[in-house]
Structures are given as C-alpha cells and as structure tokens.
Design an enzyme around this catalytic site. Sequence first.
Site, PDB file in Angstrom:
ATOM      1  N   CYS A  68      48.594  -2.544  28.197  1.00  0.00           N
ATOM      2  CA  CYS A  68      47.773  -3.087  29.279  1.00  0.00           C
ATOM      3  C   CYS A  68      46.571  -2.160  29.431  1.00  0.00           C
ATOM      4  CB  CYS A  68      48.579  -3.133  30.569  1.00  0.00           C
ATOM      5  SG  CYS A  68      47.630  -3.535  32.052  1.00  0.00           S
ATOM      6  N   CYS A  87      41.790  -7.044  27.249  1.00  0.00           N
ATOM      7  CA  CYS A  87      43.064  -7.250  27.949  1.00  0.00           C
ATOM      8  C   CYS A  87      44.031  -7.857  26.953  1.00  0.00           C
ATOM      9  CB  CYS A  87      42.866  -8.174  29.150  1.00  0.00           C
ATOM     10  SG  CYS A  87      44.406  -8.692  29.967  1.00  0.00           S
TER      11      CYS A  87
END
Length: 267
Positions: free
Chosen positions: A79, A189
């Site tokens: 992440c 992302c």
Amino acid sequence: MDTEPDRDRPIIGVIDSGIGGLSVVLEICKRLPNHSIRYIGDSSWCPYGNKSPEQIQQRTATATEKLISMGAECIVIACNSATIHAIEYLRAHFPLPFVGMEPAIKPACKQTKNGIVGVFATEASIAGEKFHRLIYDHAGGVNVITRPCPKYVELVEAGILNGPEVEDAINEYAAPMLEAGVDTIVLGCTHYPFLLPSMKAILGNSIQLIDTGAAVAEQVARVIGKSEPQPAARDIFAFSTADAEKFRKLWHLLAPNLPAQCAAIKL
C-alpha cells in the site's frame, strides 16, 4: 483455520488497506511461486488514503504483530499510503525486514519522452514527505502532475473493473493530465492495476502506464534470499477485517487462478 507457522515453509506477509495488495501478491507468486502467503486486508478501514499517519501506523503495527504470529519472515506493505506514513515506524519497532511500495517516479521520469509525467495516487501518498522527496530526487526538469483518485479504490473494492462508472472515473482523473500533455502515468496505488485494461482502452497506446508490482516482487526475492521450496509447500491465507465472504468473492474475481483460504480477522 490452521495457520500455525511451518518453519519449513518460507512465509511472506502482506498488508494492505483492502484487496489492492493482491496485485502485488500476483507478482510475488510469479517470482516466488512456491512461497506461502499470509495476507491481511484491513477492509474495515479502507481506504488508508484519507487516514492520518498515526492511524495508519497503529493499524499496520497491529497487522504486523498478527503476521509475525503466523510465521511471516518478511512483510510487504502493499500500500503506497501505508509505506509513506508507516514503514519507517514499522522498521523501528519490529525486527524482521519490510518491503514497501512507492510511486514509480524514477522510472517514469526516465521513460517520458516529452518531460511531462502524471501520477494517479491517493491523498495520503501525495501529501507524504516521502512522495515529495521522490519528486525532488528524480524529477529534475520533469513536470509531474498529481491527481488523487479515490474513486478507483472504491470501484475495485466493489469489484467494478469496467463499464460506465469506471470509464467516467478514468476520464475525470485523466482529463487534466491529457490536457497538460502527459505521455507517462504512474499508478500510485496497488488497487489501480486492476483497472489497467480499462485505462488502456480509454487512454490508448500513446500513454505509458507504469506499475511497481514486479519491482516489489524482485525486492522481496532479494530480501528473502533463499532457494525455492518444493512446489507443494505454498499455501495462501487471506484475512479481512470486514466481510470475509465478500473478500473471498472479490479475491476470486480478481485472481481466479490463485486460490486462497479467506477468513475474518480482528485488528
């Protein structure tokens, strides 16, 4: 569900705010096809992109403790937001190695032909000091245009990978970049690679789209530094802090050829 550590099975832990880290797991499994995976998707707190650094640190630290208890010998922070705001904290508080994510600013700035690069990312990633340091270190002479894209995460978490909603979101976020003349866009992302086919269909072949999943898998292999175990050794357990059945269906939708045992977990 039996997840007791088996010391003969190299175990890689993976943490994400939700299902997005699965895009990294797919790359890890290509590079290390026989290693076992323990994945925690903190779906009840998804997205991390609008959370404070302190909240992200607390959640990832608790997830790290869980993964260590399962035998993880290396943990991937799959992440970008969590890497930017928590990985140094985690490295300071836990003895095992961590591999993080960062937007591919450096390769994008090398590959751009006209010196204009776009970055699709989360609010937390764009606001982080680590992101600004990447720009400072690698984007000299390059115009970097950032764009927070919260709808991308929402769409992937809902299992919506194509269709009008996806097309509208891509057009909305890409429009100012295209107007500025970008020729390269960084996917900042881990959720975003699941929208790649739709992005390519809309943006065309003239725009380079750069993801970092394969590079992360290579780094994991370097960190572990061990020979591959026998093929029978691999197993994958995936845990969600929200609805485990919904998480299982989403996992199967996004990675139908990578079976995992899914269950709920509390952090």
